[in-house]
Write a protein that holds these residues in place. Structure first.
Motif, PDB file in Angstrom:
ATOM      1  N   HIS A  20       0.857  -1.185   0.000  1.00 59.11           N
ATOM      2  CA  HIS A  20       0.000   0.000   0.000  1.00 59.11           C
ATOM      3  C   HIS A  20       0.891   1.232   0.000  1.00 59.11           C
ATOM      4  CE1 HIS A  20      -3.468   2.417   2.037  1.00 59.11           C
ATOM      5  NE2 HIS A  20      -3.321   2.714   0.759  1.00 59.11           N
ATOM      6  N   ALA A  21       0.886   1.942  -1.092  1.00 56.11           N
ATOM      7  CA  ALA A  21       1.728   3.127  -1.242  1.00 56.11           C
ATOM      8  C   ALA A  21       0.994   4.345  -0.706  1.00 56.11           C
ATOM      9  CB  ALA A  21       2.094   3.333  -2.704  1.00 56.11           C
ATOM     10  N   ILE A  22       1.616   5.031   0.237  1.00 49.13           N
ATOM     11  CA  ILE A  22       1.028   6.249   0.793  1.00 49.13           C
ATOM     12  C   ILE A  22       2.106   7.330   0.857  1.00 49.13           C
ATOM     13  CG2 ILE A  22      -0.130   7.328   2.753  1.00 49.13           C
ATOM     14  CD1 ILE A  22      -1.216   4.649   3.555  1.00 49.13           C
ATOM     15  N   GLY A  23       1.862   8.421   0.157  1.00 48.58           N
ATOM     16  CA  GLY A  23       2.708   9.593   0.272  1.00 48.58           C
ATOM     17  C   GLY A  23       4.122   9.455  -0.249  1.00 48.58           C
ATOM     18  N   GLY A  24       4.422   8.353  -0.944  1.00 46.91           N
ATOM     19  CA  GLY A  24       5.761   8.191  -1.507  1.00 46.91           C
ATOM     20  C   GLY A  24       6.833   7.851  -0.496  1.00 46.91           C
ATOM     21  N   ASP A  25       6.447   7.576   0.773  1.00 50.64           N
ATOM     22  CA  ASP A  25       7.420   7.216   1.802  1.00 50.64           C
ATOM     23  C   ASP A  25       7.593   5.697   1.787  1.00 50.64           C
ATOM     24  OD1 ASP A  25       9.051   6.918   3.971  1.00 50.64           O
ATOM     25  OD2 ASP A  25       7.684   7.838   5.426  1.00 50.64           O
ATOM     26  N   SER A 137       7.485   9.633 -16.805  1.00 50.13           N
ATOM     27  CA  SER A 137       6.772  10.047 -15.602  1.00 50.13           C
ATOM     28  C   SER A 137       7.420  11.309 -15.036  1.00 50.13           C
ATOM     29  CB  SER A 137       6.799   8.930 -14.557  1.00 50.13           C
ATOM     30  OG  SER A 137       6.070   9.303 -13.405  1.00 50.13           O
ATOM     31  N   LEU A 138       6.631  12.383 -14.986  1.00 48.53           N
ATOM     32  CA  LEU A 138       7.087  13.617 -14.356  1.00 48.53           C
ATOM     33  C   LEU A 138       6.894  13.442 -12.853  1.00 48.53           C
ATOM     34  CD1 LEU A 138       8.033  16.608 -14.940  1.00 48.53           C
ATOM     35  CD2 LEU A 138       5.627  17.228 -14.672  1.00 48.53           C
ATOM     36  N   ASP A 139       7.929  12.976 -12.195  1.00 50.53           N
ATOM     37  CA  ASP A 139       7.857  12.647 -10.773  1.00 50.53           C
ATOM     38  C   ASP A 139       8.023  13.911  -9.931  1.00 50.53           C
ATOM     39  OD1 ASP A 139       7.629   9.907 -11.403  1.00 50.53           O
ATOM     40  OD2 ASP A 139       9.802   9.694 -11.499  1.00 50.53           O
ATOM     41  N   LEU A 140       7.043  14.136  -9.053  1.00 49.89           N
ATOM     42  CA  LEU A 140       7.023  15.332  -8.220  1.00 49.89           C
ATOM     43  C   LEU A 140       6.827  14.934  -6.758  1.00 49.89           C
ATOM     44  CD1 LEU A 140       4.432  17.370 -10.343  1.00 49.89           C
ATOM     45  CD2 LEU A 140       6.928  17.426 -10.581  1.00 49.89           C
ATOM     46  N   ARG A 141       7.202  15.846  -5.885  1.00 49.05           N
ATOM     47  CA  ARG A 141       6.841  15.740  -4.475  1.00 49.05           C
ATOM     48  C   ARG A 141       6.436  17.133  -4.006  1.00 49.05           C
ATOM     49  NH1 ARG A 141       7.598  11.880  -0.936  1.00 49.05           N
ATOM     50  NH2 ARG A 141       9.282  10.908  -2.131  1.00 49.05           N
ATOM     51  N   ASP A 142       5.151  17.245  -3.637  1.00 46.92           N
ATOM     52  CA  ASP A 142       4.605  18.550  -3.253  1.00 46.92           C
ATOM     53  C   ASP A 142       4.861  19.597  -4.334  1.00 46.92           C
ATOM     54  OD1 ASP A 142       3.567  17.742  -0.729  1.00 46.92           O
ATOM     55  OD2 ASP A 142       5.587  17.822   0.111  1.00 46.92           O
ATOM     56  N   GLY A 143       4.710  19.170  -5.585  1.00 46.06           N
ATOM     57  CA  GLY A 143       4.819  20.089  -6.714  1.00 46.06           C
ATOM     58  C   GLY A 143       6.210  20.313  -7.241  1.00 46.06           C
ATOM     59  N   ARG A 144       7.218  19.794  -6.553  1.00 46.04           N
ATOM     60  CA  ARG A 144       8.605  20.008  -6.979  1.00 46.04           C
ATOM     61  C   ARG A 144       9.151  18.758  -7.662  1.00 46.04           C
ATOM     62  NH1 ARG A 144       8.190  22.260  -1.916  1.00 46.04           N
ATOM     63  NH2 ARG A 144       9.025  20.380  -0.926  1.00 46.04           N
ATOM     64  N   PRO A 145       9.848  18.918  -8.783  1.00 44.87           N
ATOM     65  CA  PRO A 145      10.383  17.751  -9.496  1.00 44.87           C
ATOM     66  C   PRO A 145      11.365  16.952  -8.651  1.00 44.87           C
ATOM     67  CG  PRO A 145      10.410  19.689 -10.919  1.00 44.87           C
ATOM     68  CD  PRO A 145      10.082  20.175  -9.536  1.00 44.87           C
ATOM     69  N   LEU A 176       2.636  12.854 -11.894  1.00 47.50           N
ATOM     70  CA  LEU A 176       2.527  12.071 -10.667  1.00 47.50           C
ATOM     71  C   LEU A 176       3.220  12.771  -9.508  1.00 47.50           C
ATOM     72  CD1 LEU A 176       1.633   9.398  -9.331  1.00 47.50           C
ATOM     73  CD2 LEU A 176       3.852   8.446  -9.990  1.00 47.50           C
ATOM     74  N   ASP A 177       2.428  13.219  -8.553  1.00 49.87           N
ATOM     75  CA  ASP A 177       2.977  13.814  -7.340  1.00 49.87           C
ATOM     76  C   ASP A 177       2.928  12.755  -6.246  1.00 49.87           C
ATOM     77  OD1 ASP A 177       3.427  15.282  -4.922  1.00 49.87           O
ATOM     78  OD2 ASP A 177       2.927  17.122  -6.015  1.00 49.87           O
ATOM     79  N   LEU A 178       4.099  12.251  -5.855  1.00 49.93           N
ATOM     80  CA  LEU A 178       4.163  11.134  -4.921  1.00 49.93           C
ATOM     81  C   LEU A 178       3.586  11.485  -3.555  1.00 49.93           C
ATOM     82  CD1 LEU A 178       7.698   9.692  -5.763  1.00 49.93           C
ATOM     83  CD2 LEU A 178       5.468   8.836  -6.493  1.00 49.93           C
ATOM     84  N   ALA A 179       3.612  12.740  -3.177  1.00 52.36           N
ATOM     85  CA  ALA A 179       3.068  13.143  -1.885  1.00 52.36           C
ATOM     86  C   ALA A 179       1.565  12.920  -1.803  1.00 52.36           C
ATOM     87  CB  ALA A 179       3.392  14.609  -1.606  1.00 52.36           C
ATOM     88  N   HIS A 180       0.899  12.811  -2.954  1.00 50.18           N
ATOM     89  CA  HIS A 180      -0.551  12.638  -2.984  1.00 50.18           C
ATOM     90  C   HIS A 180      -0.971  11.180  -3.118  1.00 50.18           C
ATOM     91  CE1 HIS A 180      -1.884  16.953  -3.525  1.00 50.18           C
ATOM     92  NE2 HIS A 180      -0.569  17.046  -3.653  1.00 50.18           N
ATOM     93  N   VAL A 181      -0.030  10.295  -3.390  1.00 52.59           N
ATOM     94  CA  VAL A 181      -0.368   8.894  -3.637  1.00 52.59           C
ATOM     95  C   VAL A 181      -1.008   8.267  -2.399  1.00 52.59           C
ATOM     96  CG1 VAL A 181       0.640   6.607  -4.013  1.00 52.59           C
ATOM     97  CG2 VAL A 181       1.376   8.543  -5.414  1.00 52.59           C
ATOM     98  N   GLY A 182      -2.126   7.570  -2.619  1.00 55.77           N
ATOM     99  CA  GLY A 182      -2.773   6.818  -1.557  1.00 55.77           C
ATOM    100  C   GLY A 182      -3.556   7.624  -0.559  1.00 55.77           C
ATOM    101  N   ARG A 183      -3.688   8.920  -0.766  1.00 52.14           N
ATOM    102  CA  ARG A 183      -4.351   9.769   0.231  1.00 52.14           C
ATOM    103  C   ARG A 183      -5.798  10.099  -0.122  1.00 52.14           C
ATOM    104  NH1 ARG A 183      -0.592  10.876   3.872  1.00 52.14           N
ATOM    105  NH2 ARG A 183       1.604  11.177   3.278  1.00 52.14           N
ATOM    106  N   GLY A 184      -6.200   9.847  -1.371  1.00 58.57           N
ATOM    107  CA  GLY A 184      -7.585  10.060  -1.749  1.00 58.57           C
ATOM    108  C   GLY A 184      -8.021  11.508  -1.774  1.00 58.57           C
ATOM    109  N   ALA A 185      -7.078  12.416  -1.888  1.00 55.34           N
ATOM    110  CA  ALA A 185      -7.409  13.845  -1.879  1.00 55.34           C
ATOM    111  C   ALA A 185      -7.071  14.525  -3.199  1.00 55.34           C
ATOM    112  CB  ALA A 185      -6.678  14.542  -0.743  1.00 55.34           C
ATOM    113  N   GLY A 186      -6.942  13.741  -4.270  1.00 50.50           N
ATOM    114  CA  GLY A 186      -6.645  14.304  -5.578  1.00 50.50           C
ATOM    115  C   GLY A 186      -5.168  14.319  -5.892  1.00 50.50           C
ATOM    116  N   PRO A 187      -4.820  14.367  -7.181  1.00 59.31           N
ATOM    117  CA  PRO A 187      -3.420  14.271  -7.596  1.00 59.31           C
ATOM    118  C   PRO A 187      -2.571  15.501  -7.338  1.00 59.31           C
ATOM    119  CG  PRO A 187      -4.910  13.504  -9.325  1.00 59.31           C
ATOM    120  CD  PRO A 187      -5.744  14.221  -8.315  1.00 59.31           C
TER     121      PRO A 187
END
Length: 251
Positions: A20-25, A137-145, A176-187
């Motif tokens: 289960h992937a959550i938040g890219g951690d 894949s444009l990999d982001l975290r909180d909007g930053r590449p 793909l913003d990894l910080a949003h993965v698995g949180r159900g609050a939108g990409p």
């Protein structure tokens, strides 16, 4: 774009198990619990995607390949043997990593910016795989590449970097913003798709991370996305077969 919109299920695999992937951690990922299958075997879950939900394509994030350079090509072949088309992120760094992927029929290669060694490596991968089989894949975290070689990319903003990639000839791009993965609050990539579509109308854009249900997936389709990646909402039942059937063009 001309192709039918796709809703694509996601399998994140770590140490041979679906997680289960959550938040890219990734250090905190735990074995997946899914209503689709009692275990966490990726092959069995892929079969459930096919048989229970009617999917024909699966996105596979091979986290062992991404983090430790230990991919599992036998898994890729097994999923194809189930009659599935697969999109695989196996931590491609450069064109030398392509051979075991290109040898598998019905496999689309994902090259993530968090793994690629820079624009020269991307150009070589694009030349070897071709624009029809390569998905970046444009990999982001909180909007930053997130880039494996930050100094190789002069662009620091996500939108500028996406334009640079597409100007190189890439025709399929995942936002793909990894910080949003698995949180159900939108990409969290709402601000990117519109400007990118306007500048690159022939490109196929896929949106992933945090999709909560079919209504949200349909909204992205209506904005012009070619595909949406979904994980948690399938495994906890927020999106079921009836919802997919009811979603016009959902499969």
């Amino acid at each position: 774009m001309g192709s039918k919109f796709q809703l694509i299920p996601v399998l994140d695999v770590l140490e041979g198990r679906a997680v289960h992937a959550i938040g890219g951690d990734r250090a905190r990922y735990r074995p997946l619990r899914s209503i689709l299958h009692a275990g966490h075997g990726p092959r069995e879950l892929a079969r459930a995607f096919r048989d229970v939900l009617g999917f024909a394509t699966v996105y596979l994030a091979d986290l062992d390949a991404i983090t430790q350079r230990r991919g599992e090509p036998s898994l890729y072949r097994d999923l194809v043997d189930l009659g599935l088309d697969i999109w695989v992120d196996a931590g491609i760094e450069d064109r030398d990593d392509l051979a075991p992927l290109l040898d598998v029929e019905r496999l689309q290669v994902i090259a993530g910016l968090e793994s690629l060694r820079g624009p020269d490596a991307l150009a070589d991968v694009l030349d070897r795989a071709g624009p029809d089989r390569l998905i970046v894949s444009l990999d982001l975290r909180d909007g930053r590449p997130i880039t494996a070689a930050p100094d190789a990319w002069p662009e620091r903003a996500a939108l500028a970097l996406a334009h640079r990639i597409l100007d190189m000839g890439v025709r399929r791009l995942i936002l793909l913003d990894l910080a949003h993965v698995g949180r159900g609050a939108g990409p969290g990539t709402d601000h990117l798709l519109g400007p990118l579509l306007q500048a690159h109308p022939r490109v196929e854009f896929t949106v992933g991370g945090g999709i909560s249900g079919v209504d949200e997936a349909a909204a992205w389709r209506d904005r012009g996305a070619a595909a949406v990646l979904v994980g948690s909402a399938l495994h906890d039942g927020r999106i079921d077969r009836n919802a997919l059937i009811a979603m016009d063009g959902g499969l």
